[in-house]
Design a protein around this motif. Structure first.
Motif, short mmCIF file in Angstrom:
data_model
loop_
_atom_site.label_atom_id
_atom_site.label_comp_id
_atom_site.label_asym_id
_atom_site.label_seq_id
_atom_site.Cartn_x
_atom_site.Cartn_y
_atom_site.Cartn_z
N PRO A 380 0.79 -1.23 0.00
CA PRO A 380 0.00 0.00 0.00
C PRO A 380 0.82 1.28 0.00
N ASP A 381 2.01 1.27 0.64
CA ASP A 381 2.81 2.49 0.70
C ASP A 381 4.06 2.44 -0.17
N LYS A 448 -4.75 1.75 -2.35
CA LYS A 448 -3.46 2.38 -2.06
C LYS A 448 -2.41 2.01 -3.11
N GLU A 451 -3.06 4.15 -6.05
CA GLU A 451 -2.63 5.52 -5.73
C GLU A 451 -1.11 5.64 -5.76
N SER A 452 -0.42 4.68 -5.13
CA SER A 452 1.04 4.74 -5.04
C SER A 452 1.69 4.65 -6.41
N ARG A 466 -1.90 11.02 1.84
CA ARG A 466 -2.57 10.45 0.66
C ARG A 466 -3.89 9.84 1.12
N GLY A 469 -8.40 4.89 -0.14
CA GLY A 469 -8.62 3.78 0.78
C GLY A 469 -8.98 4.18 2.19
N ARG A 470 -9.14 5.47 2.44
CA ARG A 470 -9.43 5.95 3.79
C ARG A 470 -10.88 6.40 3.89
#
Length: 869
Positions: A380-381, A448, A451-452, A466, A469-470
């Protein structure tokens, strides 16, 4: 239309190279059956003797797994075994573009890159195997003012590291890469020694080295089951037999989830489609006398390098266009997939192709010989998951590498050092596999990862947030009350207010390298806490309960401080065997033999794993439970905090009735609350531990009771500024696995004379005997519209002498403030140095800490003065 665009569709499916396998569409691959030798004994199938036992079994024969085997064997570990399901480099390694760079925006991962490159420079001479390593350097292109600021920001975070890096102008950029159109180029970040390497040759060289030092590599040897034993070992089952191992390392790339599922883990890794294009010979490239440096056009979101006499370039599409191979998450990797590729899709990357042709005009007339579309693994990150995993003994991961080639050498060394010595060689908590837990579910992971990938080359600002997903399911009992009033931050799956809005404020997330829209509101919140009373949501704190017959004995072994008595609280530190700070934890003994441990949100799994490992290895009779999700936390701080709480309870909250660092179970507005008199702002305050379901009721009651006292909310930005003013150290900044507690100024919390032989005690005694070479110092800065964040370079007389660890603006004294590590000879109060911020060196001076006395200290001094009067 340019020649490259005319040719591009006719090269949708081409062999990458004869040695690299055949390009097949995924629909063909899915029907391919596994071709594994599964009959006969292991010796005949593998052409070597099978080992029944091993110290370490590494699962996966890509560049990362082979590097781990190489480093362990070279480090003297006997009985190292690597199991590869098909053939070495199968998966993502074989088709990688092979880029290598010293650069990384993170402080710690720079060390991984450095170790990788230094290994690759010498590997051929060591093993006799060619690796195809080219080091023409690299240039990151800045074509916007914000990007230039980012490069200045990264320069100050690099100057105190060992690698070379230079901010250069357009003329120098053009000199290094003469085929570049520099009309839009404002600057470049030049890193000598960067380049590219052949991933296949690299892996084979490390494999040769691993065998040379005694490691065994078996393939084809797929792992079919993993079974833990009662003594912490593993039975690793394959078609050839079972190996009993002291530990296992999952280095299986995009098969990581499937291996994890064998022991009950859902690792948050997902394959992403990545494409790159290879051209035929380009006459202008062939005519050059020296190899072109790798360029990264950050606004165009692609990399480009020389490939023989042609060019290779690979883009990162925007998040709405990129493709996840999410079916593999749902259904597993197709049997037999290993050295295959996906069908290419040029429509997805045409925007980037056109930008590349604009920046490097010779591409317009280049012939395409290959378009490669293969799977790479994302977390995710975007950072890998490296280290021992919490929840099971002796299971290690080296997975989730989006950039496996540049990480492989350094990560192999990092893991080998940790396995051999029992502690990480340096701080790398951002890659800790335990930073994720069940909250990182499949929808979150997919959002994520998308997005990443899409944000791969966006400007990297300080305090970056960012939002894909939140929120996760990790929201506190007051989240719904606060979410529209604050700018929220993300901490280990939790939403937590950074700062709060008022009418007239410039609201929302607006990142900058200078002071931005939160600067004024944060000052307002600091004033609130200093003069009235504020409430903060601290629910993301990790919370563990340790109890049982041996609880005191275990914690006395783990922590350098003495254990608090029942009803008392203290700050304690876990150290590594060599005396470095592994964790900072607040400990309260809430009942005889029952301890509540509080640590930072980002340290939850990291600290819990360390505690569980010591408990298991030492055979302690204890019960350890993680209650983080069950308990909410509200902090209340400020001179009026006692008045507010006293309205809601019959408990005596006076100094005499409820002393500093004491804990009591009380009723607050009719709700059971465990209250600890402590505040990380340094002001009068309490932390209130409440069941999540009751949190909103307690919050509303406090806000109602505090109306006359001027109560309001405050966030973590204000808390950070206030803690710096009080001289409070923070784990992960002033202290971590790169520092010892004596140089960090934690002497008060380290009880070298306590009877228990705590971990790191002997090493710390030796450090004290030898004396320190550096010390944490407290400095003020004369700045303008910018404040230190931490990790900036410190200069003295034109030389780099240290680095900041954290920084903020002090609203009480109206100046910038920071902690910094300096050599002993520069630590005296009044010493002048310079701190580099965005390319400028600002005057700074060492001062006596703290800048603002804590409330308990102020109260004590006031009472002492009154006594004398």
């Amino acid at each position: 239309m340019s020649r490259i665009l005319n040719l591009i569709n006719s090269h949708m499916r081409r062999d990458l190279a004869a040695c690299r396998g055949v390009v097949l569409p995924i629909r063909t691959i899915c029907c391919t059956s596994r071709k594994q030798t599964q009959e006969g004994d292991a010796s005949s199938a593998l052409r070597k003797r099978w080992k029944d036992t091993a110290d370490t079994v590494i699962i996966g024969g890509g560049c990362v797994g082979v590097s781990v085997a190489y480093h362990l064997a070279k480090g003297g570990v006997k009985d190292v075994v690597l199991l590869e399901k098909s053939e070495l480099t199968a998966g993502s390694t074989w088709h990688a573009a092979g880029l290598t760079t010293y650069y990384h925006p993170g402080i710690n991962v720079k060390k991984v890159h450095y170790d990788s490159i230094k290994l690759y420079e010498t590997l051929e001479a060591e093993t006799g195997q060619a690796v195809g390593f080219h080091q023409p350097g690299s240039v990151r292109i800045a074509s916007t003012p914000a990007r230039v600021d980012e490069m200045k920001y990264q320069m100050t975070r690099t100057h105190w590291h060992v690698t070379e890096q230079y901010l250069i102008g357009p003329d120098k950029v053009h000199e290094l890469f003469p085929l570049l159109n520099i009309d839009k180029v404002l600057a470049g970040l030049y890193t000598p020694g960067d380049g590219h390497i052949d991933p296949y040759s690299l892996t084979m060289a490390m494999a040769a080295g691993a065998r040379m030092y005694g490691a065994q590599i078996y393939n084809p040897a797929p792992v079919t089951a993993l079974t833990p034993t009662a003594d912490g070992n593993w039975d690793v089952q394959t078609p050839h037999g079972t190996i009993r191992a002291n530990r296992i390392v999952n280095a299986t790339g995009f098969w990581a989830r499937e291996v994890g599922k064998m022991i009950g883990f859902e690792h948050p890794t997902i394959p992403v489609h990545h494409q790159y294009v290879v051209t035929a010979t380009v006459p202008e490239v062939k005519a050059l006398k020296t190899e072109l440096p790798v360029i990264r056009d950050l606004e165009g979101s692609y990399y480009l390098r020389q490939e023989r006499d042609g060019l290779l370039f690979g883009p990162y599409e925007k998040m709405e266009k990129m493709v996840l191979q999410d079916s593999w998450v749902r259904d597993g990797v197709p049997p037999g997939f290993g050295k295959e590729l996906f069908e290419s899709d040029l429509d997805r990357i045409m925007e980037h192709v056109e930008m590349a042709m604009d920046m490097v005009p010779v591409l317009k007339e280049a012939d395409i010989i290959n378009i490669v579309s293969g799977p790479i693994t994302y977390t995710p990150d975007l950072l890998p998951m490296v280290g021992p995993h919490q929840g099971v003994r002796n299971y290690w991961t080296a997975i989730g590498f989006g950039y496996g080639v540049i990480h492989a050498g350094g990560i192999g060394k990092f893991l080998s050092d940790w396995i051999r010595t029992g502690e990480p060689p340096y701080d790398l908590i951002e890659c800790d596999p335990n930073r994720y837990s069940k909250w990182a579910d499949v929808p979150f992971m997919c959002a994520k990862a998308r997005e990443s990938y899409g944000f791969n080359n966006v400007v990297g600002y300080p305090k970056e947030e960012r939002f894909a997903g939140r929120p996760t399911y990790r929201t506190s009992g007051v989240y719904e009350l606060l979410k529209d009033k604050a700018s929220m931050g993300f901490h280990a799956g939790w939403e937590q207010p950074h700062w709060f809005y008022k009418p007239g404020d410039d609201i929302g997330y607006k990142p900058s390298f200078q002071r931005t829209n939160w600067f004024g509101p944060v000052g307002r919140e600091c004033k609130l806490v200093m003069e009235k009373v504020g409430v903060i949501d601290l629910t993301p704190f990790a919370k563990f309960i340790v109890k049982g017959t041996d609880s005191h004995k275990l914690l006395d072994r783990l922590f350098a401080n003495t254990m608090p008595k029942v009803g008392l609280t203290n700050i304690s530190h876990m150290l590594t065997p060599t005396g470095r700070v592994f964790a900072e934890v607040t400990i309260t003994q809430v009942a005889p033999g029952e301890f509540l441990l509080i640590t930072g949100s980002g340290s939850e799994g990291h600290d819990l794993r360390w505690i569980e490992a010591e408990a298991a290895d030492g055979g302690y009779d204890v019960d350890i439970s993680n209650v983080t999700d069950d308990i909410g936390v509200l902090g209340i701080a400020g001179p009026n905090s006692r008045k507010v709480l006293q309205k809601l309870t019959d408990e005596d909250l006076s100094d005499a009735g409820f002393k500093f660092l004491h804990c009591k179970s009380i009723q607050l507005a009719g709700v059971p609350v465990r209250a600890i008199r402590i505040s990380y702002t340094g002001e009068l305050g309490w932390e209130l531990y409440i069941e999540q379901k009751d949190m909103a009721a307690v919050y509303k009651a406090m806000m109602e009771a505090g109306k006359d006292e001027g109560i309001d909310n405050f966030g973590t930005y204000a808390m950070s500024s206030l803690r710096l003013e009080k001289g409070f150290r923070g784990w992960g900044a002033e202290m971590n696995c790169d520092t010892n507690p004596l140089e960090a100024g934690l002497d008060y919390f380290i009880k070298l004379n306590k009877p228990a032989d705590f971990i790191g005690k002997a090493a710390l005694q030796e450090i004290k005997r030898k004396g320190l070479k550096r010390k944490l110092s407290y400095i003020t800065l004369d700045t303008d519209d910018i404040d230190p964040e931490g990790n900036e370079t410190i200069w003295h007389n034109g030389k780099v002498v240290g680095n900041t660890t954290s920084g903020a603006y002090s609203y009480s004294s109206q100046q910038s403030l920071a902690f910094a590590y300096l050599p002993l000879e520069l630590c005296s109060v009044g010493q002048k140095v310079e701190v580099e911020l965005l390319g400028r060196k600002y005057p700074a001076m060492v001062i006596q800490e703290p800048l603002v006395l804590t409330e308990p200290t102020r109260t004590r001094l006031q009472k002492k003065a009154m006594g004398k009067a």
